[in-house]
Write a protein that holds these residues in place. Structure first.
Motif, PDB file in Angstrom:
ATOM      1  N   UNK A   1     -31.821  -6.440   4.123  1.00 58.52           N
ATOM      2  CA  UNK A   1     -33.058  -7.152   4.465  1.00 58.52           C
ATOM      3  C   UNK A   1     -34.189  -6.730   3.525  1.00 58.52           C
ATOM      4  N   UNK A   2     -34.324  -5.435   3.306  1.00 54.04           N
ATOM      5  CA  UNK A   2     -35.424  -4.945   2.454  1.00 54.04           C
ATOM      6  C   UNK A   2     -35.263  -5.437   1.020  1.00 54.04           C
ATOM      7  N   UNK A   3     -34.021  -5.484   0.558  1.00 57.40           N
ATOM      8  CA  UNK A   3     -33.809  -5.996  -0.804  1.00 57.40           C
ATOM      9  C   UNK A   3     -34.235  -7.454  -0.894  1.00 57.40           C
ATOM     10  N   UNK A   4     -33.855  -8.237   0.117  1.00 60.57           N
ATOM     11  CA  UNK A   4     -34.252  -9.647   0.148  1.00 60.57           C
ATOM     12  C   UNK A   4     -35.754  -9.789   0.074  1.00 60.57           C
ATOM     13  N   UNK A   5     -36.435  -8.895   0.768  1.00 62.83           N
ATOM     14  CA  UNK A   5     -37.882  -9.003   0.871  1.00 62.83           C
ATOM     15  C   UNK A   5     -38.598  -8.381  -0.317  1.00 62.83           C
ATOM     16  N   UNK A   6     -37.861  -8.013  -1.327  1.00 60.57           N
ATOM     17  CA  UNK A   6     -38.475  -7.593  -2.584  1.00 60.57           C
ATOM     18  C   UNK A   6     -38.701  -6.105  -2.746  1.00 60.57           C
ATOM     19  N   UNK A   7     -38.116  -5.301  -1.868  1.00 61.76           N
ATOM     20  CA  UNK A   7     -38.287  -3.853  -2.012  1.00 61.76           C
ATOM     21  C   UNK A   7     -37.351  -3.310  -3.088  1.00 61.76           C
ATOM     22  N   UNK A   8     -37.793  -2.251  -3.714  1.00 56.71           N
ATOM     23  CA  UNK A   8     -36.939  -1.478  -4.605  1.00 56.71           C
ATOM     24  C   UNK A   8     -36.192  -0.501  -3.695  1.00 56.71           C
ATOM     25  N   UNK A   9     -34.988  -0.909  -3.292  1.00 58.69           N
ATOM     26  CA  UNK A   9     -34.262  -0.165  -2.264  1.00 58.69           C
ATOM     27  C   UNK A   9     -33.346   0.900  -2.862  1.00 58.69           C
ATOM     28  N   UNK A  10     -33.358   2.056  -2.233  1.00 64.09           N
ATOM     29  CA  UNK A  10     -32.362   3.070  -2.555  1.00 64.09           C
ATOM     30  C   UNK A  10     -31.719   3.504  -1.248  1.00 64.09           C
TER      31      UNK A  10
ATOM     32  N   UNK B   1     -33.549 -15.784  -2.270  1.00 61.87           N
ATOM     33  CA  UNK B   1     -34.120 -16.236  -0.991  1.00 61.87           C
ATOM     34  C   UNK B   1     -34.732 -15.079  -0.205  1.00 61.87           C
ATOM     35  N   UNK B   2     -35.800 -15.417   0.496  1.00 66.32           N
ATOM     36  CA  UNK B   2     -36.505 -14.457   1.349  1.00 66.32           C
ATOM     37  C   UNK B   2     -36.640 -15.069   2.739  1.00 66.32           C
ATOM     38  N   UNK B   3     -36.982 -14.223   3.703  1.00 62.72           N
ATOM     39  CA  UNK B   3     -37.182 -14.739   5.054  1.00 62.72           C
ATOM     40  C   UNK B   3     -38.259 -15.829   5.083  1.00 62.72           C
ATOM     41  N   UNK B   4     -39.266 -15.701   4.245  1.00 64.19           N
ATOM     42  CA  UNK B   4     -40.336 -16.703   4.223  1.00 64.19           C
ATOM     43  C   UNK B   4     -39.781 -18.091   3.890  1.00 64.19           C
ATOM     44  N   UNK B   5     -38.707 -18.154   3.114  1.00 64.36           N
ATOM     45  CA  UNK B   5     -38.110 -19.449   2.775  1.00 64.36           C
ATOM     46  C   UNK B   5     -37.515 -20.121   4.002  1.00 64.36           C
ATOM     47  N   UNK B   6     -37.123 -19.314   4.971  1.00 65.69           N
ATOM     48  CA  UNK B   6     -36.543 -19.873   6.191  1.00 65.69           C
ATOM     49  C   UNK B   6     -37.620 -20.452   7.097  1.00 65.69           C
ATOM     50  N   UNK B   7     -38.851 -20.038   6.879  1.00 62.01           N
ATOM     51  CA  UNK B   7     -39.939 -20.460   7.767  1.00 62.01           C
ATOM     52  C   UNK B   7     -40.497 -21.828   7.397  1.00 62.01           C
ATOM     53  N   UNK B   8     -39.976 -22.404   6.323  1.00 63.07           N
ATOM     54  CA  UNK B   8     -40.561 -23.637   5.801  1.00 63.07           C
ATOM     55  C   UNK B   8     -39.531 -24.736   5.597  1.00 63.07           C
ATOM     56  N   UNK B   9     -39.876 -25.947   5.965  1.00 65.67           N
ATOM     57  CA  UNK B   9     -39.040 -27.099   5.656  1.00 65.67           C
ATOM     58  C   UNK B   9     -39.679 -27.784   4.456  1.00 65.67           C
TER      59      UNK B   9
END
Length: 517
Positions: free
Chosen positions: A37-46, A483-491
């Motif tokens: 989820x964090x990677x999707x949302x643009x975090x630099x995940x480790x 894709x990000x969660x924000x993309x799911x919020x929009x048609x």
RNA sequence: GGCGGGGUAGCUCAGUGGUUAGAGCAAUCGCUUCAUAAGCGAUGGGUCGCCGGUUCAAACCCGGCCCCCGCUACCA
């Protein structure tokens, strides 16, 4: 890249006494959902994982098998990683504490704590069994005898080194106060707070004498570092502590340590104190997840009811495995596994609801329109779920993901989004409508397909393979990797005509989740 | 022993004073047949752990008790 927020998370460092079971895996899957989820949302995940190998039990087990301890550890690490890979756990590093780098960095750390005056030499008095050549706790004893050698233990004291944990009680309480979310869930926090308030903290013996396997203490090489002290250090040696300060400073403090509820004490009290003693910051959050039972019974080797995740995956697939445990076992609390329940959840939600929705939409579209929604370029889809505020819905889901309430996430998506989409199809019956009003039928399908897009995005952290298969079955404009969660919020309208891009066999897609049982 | 959480439909749970207690799954029946024998609709099913109290009204508040789980102590 520089302004990317970072996200550093870890799972518990496991003892490689035996292969991982569904309880061990529960933690890794829950943590993996967060990492994805964090990677999707643009975090630099480790995402750090590892095995805790410098224990007496490990060297004994190796000796039983006639193996060199290192060879044993390496083989177990390979087996653990095989399971994690089979579950699509997206860890970035896997630390073996028997590794030279970890050992060296751990020595650097303990030396620092020593130099800062938080370690003093003393003596430990306990009940010792000559047969085992080890101290026993009172709980282990059977009528005062060693349970293995059936001989009385003797009171014995030997030199050791203590860590001044007692010096940090007030600071810990103040820290919990200032950081109310430090320990999650709340119930675990209450336990630690009352423990410190009521009983206080005692200094802990952090060295052992005369062990061949383990990390020698730099300021007193006759001793090795106690496994807990050593294991916790994995969280920082794995990101460069001791020899790569730049990387360490980028990722520390950890955003979340995912651990089992049984070891909150070590992570919430001992660990921050150790870090303070070494002049480092404490982690930001410790999440103590619940346990998984097997048919209502506690899982244990002595119970003889351990279940190997690989067996379950063999019956279905890794996504289904992930889905079951995230859906059926509330991450903060305990849950249960049973083969029957697994089938029920799989068939009802993955096969019948999500899988079949995908399948029917694909097939109707292909049969009636050749897989192309002609004339939909630039058109904005209409909502299909009556009364649903999509934006608010996505935010609700997001809140549950971030709070690790994964079962609620999946419940929301299935009950309040996928089922209503099936209802939308039922009430508009495009398979009938196409005979009288093909344009209207096409519009209905065009709208309904958006539910697959939205659901696949929201489900991406949970069932990454299937979510990708769904999303990439259409020419949605945004690449899957972005894709990000924000993309799911929009048609949003498509630039070109929407069409099916999946490979079909006889007009049908390959079932995502074939029914089982 | 102390502290904390919990005991609501066959199962997993939601519901903290107010009309006939809800959801999902499972079960039964009906509709449908685009679809993975899938979908949709309907129905059945609960003395809300037990007892007592407060209240016009309690699953919900108070007291007592029983049981389960977690943390923790003491004795052995």
């Amino acid at each position: 890249m520089a302004d990317k927020p970072r996200w550093f998370q870890t799972t518990a460092i496991d003892y490689p006494n035996s292969r991982p079971h569904i309880g061990t895996a529960f933690e890794k899957v829950g943590a993996d959902v967060q990492a994805r989820y964090r990677r999707m949302e643009g975090y630099d995940v480790f995402f750090l994982m590892g095995n805790d190998e410098n224990t007496v039990k490990v060297s004994k087990r190796a000796a039983e098998l006639g193996l060199d301890p290192q060879a044993y550890c390496d083989d177990m690490a390979r087996q653990f990683r095989e399971v994690w890979d089979a579950l699509d756990i997206s860890y970035d590093t896997f630390v073996q504490t028997s590794g030279e780098r970890h050992k060296q960095c751990a020595r650097t750390f303990i030396q620092k704590v020593y130099d800062n005056g938080y370690i003093y030499k003393g003596s430990y008095e306990g009940l010792y069994c000559d047969g085992c050549e080890a101290f026993k706790t009172e709980k282990e004893l059977e009528n005062g005898n060693c349970p293995i050698h059936k001989r009385p233990v003797v009171r014995r004291s030997e030199p050791c080194h203590f860590f001044k944990l007692s010096a940090f009680g007030d600071r810990l309480l103040a820290f919990y106060e200032e950081n109310p979310d430090f320990i999650q869930p709340e119930s675990r926090k209450n336990e630690i707070v009352s423990l410190i308030k009521n009983d206080g903290l005692l200094d802990v013996n952090i060295t052992r004498r005369g062990e061949a396997w383990g990390i020698p203490v730099p300021f007193d090489p006759e001793f090795t570092i106690w496994v807990w002290f050593d294991a916790l250090l994995t969280y920082i040696t794995g990101i460069g502590y001791g020899d790569d300060r730049a990387t360490f400073d980028r990722y520390w403090p950890a955003d979340t340590h995912f651990i089992g509820k049984d070891i909150t004490r070590f992570h919430c009290a001992l660990w921050p104190a150790m870090l303070w003693a070494a002049g480092e910051q404490p982690p930001r959050k410790v999440f103590g997840h619940g346990f998984v039972n097997n048919n209502g019974e506690k899982i244990g080797k002595t119970m003889g009811n351990v279940v190997d995740p690989v067996e379950i995956i063999a019956r279905s697939n890794s996504d289904a495995y992930r889905y079951y445990f995230m859906r059926e076992c509330p991450f903060p609390s305990d849950g249960d596994y049973s083969g029957q329940r697994y089938e029920e959840v799989y068939n009802s939600e993955l096969a019948n609801n999500l899988g079949n929705l995908f399948s029917r939409e694909m097939t109707i579209t292909y049969k009636n329109f050749g897989g192309v929604f002609a004339g939909t370029a630039g058109k904005t889809p209409e909502p299909v779920v009556p009364g649903l505020d999509l934006r608010a819905f996505v935010e609700t889901v997001r809140g549950h993901v971030e709070g690790c309430r994964y079962n609620l996430v999946l419940q929301e998506i299935v009950q309040n989004f996928l089922t209503p989409t099936n209802q939308y199809l039922e009430s508009n019956a495009p398979w009938k409508l196409v005979k009288t009003d093909p344009e209207a039928a096409r519009r209905v399908l065009f709208n309904a397909v958006q539910s697959l897009r939205v659901a696949s995005i929201l489900l991406k952290p949970f069932i990454p393979r299937s979510a990708e298969a769904i999303y990439t079955s259409f020419n949605f404009p945004k690449p899957w990797a972005e894709v990000k969660y924000a993309d799911a919020a929009e048609l949003a309208p498509q630039p070109d005509d929407l069409r099916v891009t999946a490979e079909l066999i006889d007009g049908k897609p390959k079932p995502l989740f074939p029914r089982i049982g």
